[in-house]
Write a protein that holds these residues in place. Structure first.
Motif, PDB file in Angstrom:
ATOM      1  N   ALA A  32      49.078  37.606  36.446  1.00 31.21           N
ATOM      2  CA  ALA A  32      47.619  37.660  36.247  1.00 31.21           C
ATOM      3  C   ALA A  32      46.899  36.836  37.319  1.00 31.21           C
ATOM      4  N   CYS A  33      47.440  35.657  37.652  1.00 32.41           N
ATOM      5  CA  CYS A  33      46.834  34.834  38.710  1.00 32.41           C
ATOM      6  C   CYS A  33      46.884  35.569  40.041  1.00 32.41           C
ATOM      7  N   ASP A  44      44.366  38.435  40.109  1.00 29.34           N
ATOM      8  CA  ASP A  44      42.980  37.960  40.255  1.00 29.34           C
ATOM      9  C   ASP A  44      42.706  37.561  41.710  1.00 29.34           C
ATOM     10  N   ARG A  86      42.660  40.799  43.774  1.00 28.57           N
ATOM     11  CA  ARG A  86      41.422  41.563  43.504  1.00 28.57           C
ATOM     12  C   ARG A  86      40.316  41.066  44.433  1.00 28.57           C
ATOM     13  N   TYR A  87      40.200  39.725  44.552  1.00 27.44           N
ATOM     14  CA  TYR A  87      39.162  39.150  45.418  1.00 27.44           C
ATOM     15  C   TYR A  87      39.471  39.455  46.891  1.00 27.44           C
ATOM     16  N   LYS A 107      38.909  31.530  39.065  1.00 27.03           N
ATOM     17  CA  LYS A 107      39.503  31.302  37.744  1.00 27.03           C
ATOM     18  C   LYS A 107      41.016  31.066  37.827  1.00 27.03           C
ATOM     19  N   TRP A 108      41.717  31.851  38.678  1.00 28.67           N
ATOM     20  CA  TRP A 108      43.173  31.703  38.746  1.00 28.67           C
ATOM     21  C   TRP A 108      43.564  30.288  39.151  1.00 28.67           C
TER      22      TRP A 108
END
Ligand SMILES: O=C(O)CCC(=O)C(=O)O
Length: 279
Positions: free
Chosen positions: A32-33, A36, A39-40, A61-62
């Motif tokens: 998930a990290c 994220d 994605r950026y 957030k990660w």
């Protein structure tokens, strides 16, 4: 009774200056990290670079999640006690098949913190085997003196200042390979380096610099730090506020202010600082 590390890992850290591997993130958390982060990176069309890969916990957030992860902090607490400040984070991404490197260095050489009790936690968001250019260390070197460093501004040097200890080119050291979700821990004076990534995947590591709250900065300007566990002991740091609204203009402003203080300290007297002034 340690919270996360084994007695053997703690003894090895004290004697050798490092220990690994410490499992900290589940496979789902690490994925998930990474997702994220990527994605950026897809949004901006390139791998995360400076200044955003410095102190990314103030933006993303990660990074905030990794910095506050209970398993990470429990292991760090086993080494430096219950009152913990986060001094810095650097994201260390080595793209697959690239010659990126880090010269032999001591993390604390330009942190200007005392006493020398900072610990670096390096959390793997992808596999970091030997062929991917994992970190190598010189065991026991944390017991020696601070070493003189010189600046090497080679384009493939991952450290912005380019800091490296001359005369150690022939050293191979001991590798610290990690699997996704695992962490290594090393002492601020431990000499370490890493070489090219000949692997098929990018090697992504989050390098977190934690200090016990009694550690104080010296030299100007006053740096920022984030209390991540326990309580502070003095007001020698400007306290960062924990990220609440990732990737917003407010977060960007807080990040910019903190990173500019960090860089002014880290790069004092360096070729990088001269380049800033010239630009
Ligand atoms: O990621 C690397 O190869 C080097 C990292 C490093 O020097 C550190 O975390 O202190």
């Amino acid at each position: 009774m340690p919270k996360r590390l084994t007695e053997d890992q703690i003894a090895r850290y004290r004697k050798d200056g490092f220990c690994h591997p410490v499992p900290v993130l589940t496979a789902a958390e690490a994925a998930a990290c990474r997702a994220d982060l990527e994605r950026y990176e897809n949004e901006i069309g390139q791998p995360l670079d400076f200044p955003e890969k410095s102190k990314p916990h103030l933006l993303f957030k990660w990074a905030d999640q990794v910095a506050h992860h209970p398993a990470v902090l429990d292991a760090v607490e086993d080494l430096i006690g219950p009152d913990i400040l986060l001094y810095h984070i650097t994201l260390w991404t080595k793209e697959a098949g690239t010659p990126s490197y880090v010269l032999w260095h001591q993390d604390g050489a330009y942190f200007f913190l005392e006493p020398a009790e900072q610990v670096t936690a390096w959390v793997a968001l992808s596999d970091a085997p030997v062929e991917a250019g994992c970190m190598h260390v010189l065991p026991g070197s944390h017991e020696g003196p601070w070493r003189d460093h010189v600046d090497d501004l080679g384009p493939d040097n991952m450290i912005k200042r380019g800091q490296g200890i001359p005369g150690l080119e022939a050293e191979r050291g001991v590798p610290m390979p990690l699997k996704t979700g695992e962490m290594s821990l090393h002492h601020t004076k431990l000499i370490h380096a890493s070489g090219a990534n000949g692997h098929t995947d990018r090697r992504i590591g989050v390098g977190l610099s934690y200090i016990p709250a009694h550690v104080r900065p010296y030299a100007e300007p006053k740096p920022t730090a984030l209390l991540v566990r326990g309580r502070t002991h003095h007001d020698d740091f400007i306290m960062e506020e924990r990220l609440t609204a990732p990737e917003t203009s407010a977060a960007r402003a807080a990040h910019k202010a903190a990173v500019s203080r960090f860089r002014a300290r880290q790069d004092a007297g360096s070729k990088v600082a001269e380049a800033y002034v010239a630009s």
